[in-house]
Design an enzyme around this catalytic site. Structure first.
Site, PDB file in Angstrom:
ATOM      1  N   PHE A 149      -7.941  -0.379  -3.216  1.00  0.00           N
ATOM      2  CA  PHE A 149      -7.932  -1.354  -2.125  1.00  0.00           C
ATOM      3  C   PHE A 149      -7.161  -0.848  -0.912  1.00  0.00           C
ATOM      4  O   PHE A 149      -7.381  -1.315   0.208  1.00  0.00           O
ATOM      5  CB  PHE A 149      -7.327  -2.683  -2.614  1.00  0.00           C
ATOM      6  CG  PHE A 149      -5.817  -2.712  -2.600  1.00  0.00           C
ATOM      7  CD1 PHE A 149      -5.122  -3.058  -1.439  1.00  0.00           C
ATOM      8  CD2 PHE A 149      -5.074  -2.354  -3.719  1.00  0.00           C
ATOM      9  CE1 PHE A 149      -3.732  -3.060  -1.406  1.00  0.00           C
ATOM     10  CE2 PHE A 149      -3.690  -2.362  -3.692  1.00  0.00           C
ATOM     11  CZ  PHE A 149      -3.011  -2.709  -2.530  1.00  0.00           C
ATOM     12  N   LYS A 173     -18.225   2.842  -5.052  1.00  0.00           N
ATOM     13  CA  LYS A 173     -17.809   1.580  -5.683  1.00  0.00           C
ATOM     14  C   LYS A 173     -16.442   1.241  -5.088  1.00  0.00           C
ATOM     15  O   LYS A 173     -15.415   1.698  -5.566  1.00  0.00           O
ATOM     16  CB  LYS A 173     -17.735   1.761  -7.196  1.00  0.00           C
ATOM     17  CG  LYS A 173     -17.912   0.493  -8.020  1.00  0.00           C
ATOM     18  CD  LYS A 173     -16.961  -0.639  -7.673  1.00  0.00           C
ATOM     19  CE  LYS A 173     -15.585  -0.478  -8.244  1.00  0.00           C
ATOM     20  NZ  LYS A 173     -14.606  -1.479  -7.717  1.00  0.00           N
ATOM     21  N   GLU A 176     -12.871  -4.364  -5.033  1.00  0.00           N
ATOM     22  CA  GLU A 176     -13.412  -5.715  -4.834  1.00  0.00           C
ATOM     23  C   GLU A 176     -12.490  -6.567  -3.962  1.00  0.00           C
ATOM     24  O   GLU A 176     -12.845  -7.665  -3.559  1.00  0.00           O
ATOM     25  CB  GLU A 176     -13.659  -6.393  -6.196  1.00  0.00           C
ATOM     26  CG  GLU A 176     -12.458  -6.551  -7.102  1.00  0.00           C
ATOM     27  CD  GLU A 176     -12.167  -5.308  -7.968  1.00  0.00           C
ATOM     28  OE1 GLU A 176     -12.220  -4.174  -7.429  1.00  0.00           O
ATOM     29  OE2 GLU A 176     -11.843  -5.488  -9.159  1.00  0.00           O
ATOM     30  N   ARG A 177     -11.285  -6.027  -3.652  1.00  0.00           N
ATOM     31  CA  ARG A 177     -10.353  -6.830  -2.849  1.00  0.00           C
ATOM     32  C   ARG A 177     -10.634  -6.730  -1.354  1.00  0.00           C
ATOM     33  O   ARG A 177     -10.326  -7.642  -0.604  1.00  0.00           O
ATOM     34  CB  ARG A 177      -8.916  -6.411  -3.154  1.00  0.00           C
ATOM     35  CG  ARG A 177      -8.522  -6.901  -4.556  1.00  0.00           C
ATOM     36  CD  ARG A 177      -7.100  -6.592  -4.866  1.00  0.00           C
ATOM     37  NE  ARG A 177      -7.015  -5.532  -5.854  1.00  0.00           N
ATOM     38  CZ  ARG A 177      -5.891  -4.970  -6.255  1.00  0.00           C
ATOM     39  NH1 ARG A 177      -4.751  -5.359  -5.733  1.00  0.00           N
ATOM     40  NH2 ARG A 177      -5.890  -4.029  -7.162  1.00  0.00           N
ATOM     41  N   SER A 226      -4.819   3.551  -9.495  1.00  0.00           N
ATOM     42  CA  SER A 226      -3.552   3.586 -10.243  1.00  0.00           C
ATOM     43  C   SER A 226      -3.649   4.559 -11.422  1.00  0.00           C
ATOM     44  O   SER A 226      -4.745   4.869 -11.899  1.00  0.00           O
ATOM     45  CB  SER A 226      -3.224   2.181 -10.741  1.00  0.00           C
ATOM     46  OG  SER A 226      -4.289   1.718 -11.552  1.00  0.00           O
ATOM     47  N   CYS A 281      -0.338   5.354  -1.123  1.00  0.00           N
ATOM     48  CA  CYS A 281      -0.033   6.290  -2.204  1.00  0.00           C
ATOM     49  C   CYS A 281       0.970   7.338  -1.746  1.00  0.00           C
ATOM     50  O   CYS A 281       1.603   7.999  -2.553  1.00  0.00           O
ATOM     51  CB  CYS A 281      -1.299   6.974  -2.666  1.00  0.00           C
ATOM     52  SG  CYS A 281      -2.103   7.851  -1.322  1.00  0.00           S
ATOM     53  N   GLU A 382       5.867   2.382 -10.214  1.00  0.00           N
ATOM     54  CA  GLU A 382       5.305   2.300  -8.863  1.00  0.00           C
ATOM     55  C   GLU A 382       5.210   0.807  -8.507  1.00  0.00           C
ATOM     56  O   GLU A 382       4.454   0.061  -9.123  1.00  0.00           O
ATOM     57  CB  GLU A 382       3.917   2.936  -8.820  1.00  0.00           C
ATOM     58  CG  GLU A 382       3.323   2.927  -7.419  1.00  0.00           C
ATOM     59  CD  GLU A 382       1.876   3.441  -7.356  1.00  0.00           C
ATOM     60  OE1 GLU A 382       1.086   3.145  -8.255  1.00  0.00           O
ATOM     61  OE2 GLU A 382       1.562   4.143  -6.377  1.00  0.00           O
TER      62      GLU A 382
HETATM   63  P1  NAD Z   1      -6.682   0.196  -9.225  1.00  0.00           P
HETATM   64  O1  NAD Z   1      -6.476   1.305 -10.188  1.00  0.00           O
HETATM   65  O2  NAD Z   1      -6.377  -1.187  -9.669  1.00  0.00           O
HETATM   66  O3  NAD Z   1      -8.233   0.154  -8.756  1.00  0.00           O
HETATM   67  C1  NAD Z   1      -8.893   1.288  -8.286  1.00  0.00           C
HETATM   68  C2  NAD Z   1     -10.381   1.137  -8.572  1.00  0.00           C
HETATM   69  O4  NAD Z   1     -10.588   1.020  -9.976  1.00  0.00           O
HETATM   70  C3  NAD Z   1     -11.009  -0.097  -7.925  1.00  0.00           C
HETATM   71  O5  NAD Z   1     -12.272   0.237  -7.423  1.00  0.00           O
HETATM   72  C4  NAD Z   1     -11.109  -1.083  -9.086  1.00  0.00           C
HETATM   73  O6  NAD Z   1     -12.213  -1.962  -8.962  1.00  0.00           O
HETATM   74  C5  NAD Z   1     -11.286  -0.188 -10.295  1.00  0.00           C
HETATM   75  N1  NAD Z   1     -10.688  -0.746 -11.514  1.00  0.00           N
HETATM   76  C6  NAD Z   1      -9.604  -1.576 -11.587  1.00  0.00           C
HETATM   77  N2  NAD Z   1      -9.344  -1.876 -12.882  1.00  0.00           N
HETATM   78  C7  NAD Z   1     -10.255  -1.208 -13.625  1.00  0.00           C
HETATM   79  C8  NAD Z   1     -10.474  -1.099 -15.035  1.00  0.00           C
HETATM   80  N3  NAD Z   1      -9.716  -1.748 -15.934  1.00  0.00           N
HETATM   81  N4  NAD Z   1     -11.492  -0.331 -15.462  1.00  0.00           N
HETATM   82  C9  NAD Z   1     -12.273   0.333 -14.581  1.00  0.00           C
HETATM   83  N5  NAD Z   1     -12.100   0.259 -13.238  1.00  0.00           N
HETATM   84  C10 NAD Z   1     -11.102  -0.486 -12.762  1.00  0.00           C
HETATM   85  O7  NAD Z   1      -5.895   0.570  -7.904  1.00  0.00           O
HETATM   86  P2  NAD Z   1      -5.645  -0.325  -6.612  1.00  0.00           P
HETATM   87  O8  NAD Z   1      -4.666  -1.389  -6.949  1.00  0.00           O
HETATM   88  O9  NAD Z   1      -6.931  -0.715  -5.996  1.00  0.00           O
HETATM   89  O10 NAD Z   1      -4.975   0.747  -5.634  1.00  0.00           O
HETATM   90  C11 NAD Z   1      -3.607   1.058  -5.646  1.00  0.00           C
HETATM   91  C12 NAD Z   1      -3.310   2.258  -6.521  1.00  0.00           C
HETATM   92  O11 NAD Z   1      -4.051   3.381  -6.074  1.00  0.00           O
HETATM   93  C13 NAD Z   1      -1.853   2.685  -6.462  1.00  0.00           C
HETATM   94  O12 NAD Z   1      -1.441   3.031  -7.757  1.00  0.00           O
HETATM   95  C14 NAD Z   1      -1.869   3.899  -5.544  1.00  0.00           C
HETATM   96  O13 NAD Z   1      -0.806   4.816  -5.736  1.00  0.00           O
HETATM   97  C15 NAD Z   1      -3.171   4.498  -5.924  1.00  0.00           C
HETATM   98  N6  NAD Z   1      -3.650   5.391  -4.882  1.00  0.00           N
HETATM   99  C16 NAD Z   1      -3.535   6.724  -5.096  1.00  0.00           C
HETATM  100  C17 NAD Z   1      -3.930   7.614  -4.130  1.00  0.00           C
HETATM  101  C18 NAD Z   1      -3.806   9.093  -4.336  1.00  0.00           C
HETATM  102  O14 NAD Z   1      -4.245   9.830  -3.485  1.00  0.00           O
HETATM  103  N7  NAD Z   1      -3.241   9.571  -5.423  1.00  0.00           N
HETATM  104  C19 NAD Z   1      -4.461   7.142  -2.917  1.00  0.00           C
HETATM  105  C20 NAD Z   1      -4.580   5.765  -2.730  1.00  0.00           C
HETATM  106  C21 NAD Z   1      -4.159   4.898  -3.737  1.00  0.00           C
END
Ligand code: NAD
Length: 497
Positions: A149, A173, A176-177, A226, A281, A382
């Site tokens: 998101f 994909k 969804e937020r 994450s 991130c 985090e």
């Molecule tokens: P998230 O892991 O909750 O979601 C990321 C994606 O995975 C979304 O598209 C979501 O729909 C999907 N998803 C969520 N739960 C799932 C599940 N149980 N099974 C399969 N798919 C699932 O992350 P977020 O809250 O959207 O974003 C924040 C996180 O992303 C933070 O941890 C941040 O550090 C990380 N991030 C990392 C980088 C990097 O370059 N390393 C860059 C941006 C964000």
């Protein structure tokens, strides 16, 4: 209520959704739209459309592919404010920050415009008699990008410009937020003349992700999110025979040595700690104050923290907007409560912040903790919110030990005036991206972005040369145009002569 849907085969998908999720305006707390959550029918339609499109797109010349990227770049430039506003409205980051995200994504598009040069292979003449060898890199097919998101435009743009330029078709994909940015980018692609099905948007949650991870026609998966989900995506995609890169969470440290420029370090800590409400991130979440600089540094950071202007994301006077959802804000508050209970010193307490006229918004004021110990949950986890922790140590060695012991290794920064120490730091530190007097060392598009340890599962970073590598596979051709006089069977093992 508006429903935000998918983009399949070059147009909006208008069949009614069986499942939807609420999309909020984080500044007011109101539900402003619903997003469709893909089920099997939409997943299959999206991948089938992308597969059909691949057969033609891979044959399109490099010059024409590059021209499509140039046209997309121009559209992005024209509509960047619309895109930034769409991001601000659903994510909650302030508009100037959203514009910055669009600009960094645009740099990857500009990098990918150079694809004819980037895809040049190697050639060796006369490796043996009348025999030459050349290498080529070819696209994979349908590739998927699953994005978080916090950067609804930039993170997809880390992936799709390079994937599409390399000749793949791309299924995005988004989170969804904040799903609207992806559709705006789909419209820009259509305006740029990209053939239908080359860029697809599949809205959804875990069901859409699982559908892509197990679909036999998806060849590769790029994921950013994450750490627990990154690990799951890496394992599941690999078990299903796909190429995968999965970027995870972070706990970025900024080490401040006693000789550092104190004012510059304090500015950097506040900008990198509270920009985008800490939902980056590459946000700095831990400042490691080394030796005698500690007291003055904490005072300087505290003074700046107290003056951060928090307000609605679309108000130009705001420096920091709300958090993305009420659930996330409550989670961040839980961490701050735990930090106090565990004995850290809460120097600036943002928990009680109210924004007049926006009482329903998901606001949370910036918080600064001093005297944080590595055993505390505010240090270990985090938080992904506006919470900055200061850890005090006596020596450079203690500071770098903290970094080595930390399971995350995305970005890290050092503030010093000593070039020799900086050089030693960049050589020995365990992290994918290093800043020297730069708190958020995001690599330029022509380098690649990615962390180490629990911040990345897979072998390649995103965009830049590693992105080109990820979205192509190598082929080596050995060819002989022999003199007819020397023809005849030879059953020996081929050797060079
Ligand atoms: P998230 O892991 O909750 O979601 C990321 C994606 O995975 C979304 O598209 C979501 O729909 C999907 N998803 C969520 N739960 C799932 C599940 N149980 N099974 C399969 N798919 C699932 O992350 P977020 O809250 O959207 O974003 C924040 C996180 O992303 C933070 O941890 C941040 O550090 C990380 N991030 C990392 C980088 C990097 O370059 N390393 C860059 C941006 C964000």
């Amino acid at each position: 209520m508006r429903t935000i849907s998918h983009w399949i085969d070059g147009k909006g998908w208008d069949a009614p959704a069986e499942r939807t999720a609420d999309v909020f305006d984080p500044s007011s707390g109101a539900v402003v739209a619903r997003v469709a959550l893909a089920g099997l029918a939409e997943i299959d339609a999206a991948v089938a459309g992308a597969k059909r499109a691949f057969a033609e797109w891979r044959e399109v010349s490099l010059s024409r592919r590059a021209r499509a990227l140039f046209a997309f770049r121009e559209g992005l430039e024209r509509r960047k404010l619309d895109l930034a506003r769409a991001i601000s409205a659903e994510h909650g980051k302030v508009c100037s920050d959203a514009l910055g995200e669009v600009a960094r994504g645009q740099e990857v598009v500009e990098f990918a415009c150079g694809i004819p040069h980037l895809l040049k292979g190697g050639y060796s003449e006369s490796v043996s008699s009348e025999t030459d060898v050349h290498s080529i890199r070819q696209p994979l097919g349908v590739v998927a990008g699953i994005t978080p998101f916090n950067f609804p435009a930039m993170v997809p743009m880390w992936m799709f410009p390079v994937a599409i330029a390399c000749g793949n078709t791309f299924v995005c994909k988004p989170s969804e937020r904040d799903p609207s940015a992806s559709l705006l980018m789909a419209e820009l692609w259509a305006e740029a003349g990209l053939p239908d099905g080359v860029f697809t948007v599949l809205q959804g949650d875990k069901e859409a992700v699982d559908g892509l991870l197990t679909h036999p026609d998806v060849r590769a998966v790029s994921f950013v999110g994450s750490t627990p989900i990154a690990r799951y995506v890496y394992e599941t995609a690999a078990a299903n025979g796909k190429r995968v890169q999965a970027l995870g969470g972070a706990k970025n440290h900024m080490v401040v040595l006693p000789d550092a420029d104190l004012e510059a370090a304090a500015d950097a800590a506040v900008s990198a700690g509270f920009g985008s409400a800490g939902e980056r991130c590459m946000a700095i979440s831990v400042v490691v104050a080394v030796g005698r600089i500690g007291d003055e540094l904490v005072d300087a950071i505290a003074a700046r923290t107290r003056s951060v202007r928090v307000g609605p994301s679309l108000d130009d006077a705001s420096e920091m907007g709300p958090l993305v959802t009420a659930i996330h804000r409550d989670r961040v508050r839980g961490y701050v409560d735990a930090g106090v209970a565990e004995g850290a010193d809460l120097v600036v307490d943002g928990r009680g912040l109210q924004v007049a006229g926006h009482e329903g918004g998901f606001f949370f004021g910036p918080c600064l903790f001093d005297c944080v110990a590595p055993s505390m949950s505010i240090y270990r986890d985090e938080i992904f919110g506006p919470v900055l922790c200061v850890v005090r140590v006596e020596t450079y060695e203690e500071a770098t030990r903290l970094l080595s012991d930390n399971p995350y290794a995305n970005g890290v920064a050092l503030f010093t005036r000593d070039g020799g120490v900086a050089r030693r730091f960049e050589h020995e530190v365990d992290a994918g991206m290093v800043g020297i007097n730069v708190p958020i060392p995001v690599p330029m598009a022509y380098y690649s972005f990615g962390g180490w340890k629990q911040s990345l599962f897979g072998d390649t970073h995103v965009h830049g040369p590693e992105g080109v590598h990820f979205y192509t596979r190598g082929k080596v051709v050995t060819s002989r145009w022999a003199d007819p006089a020397r023809r005849g069977p030879d059953l020996g093992f081929p050797t060079t002569h």
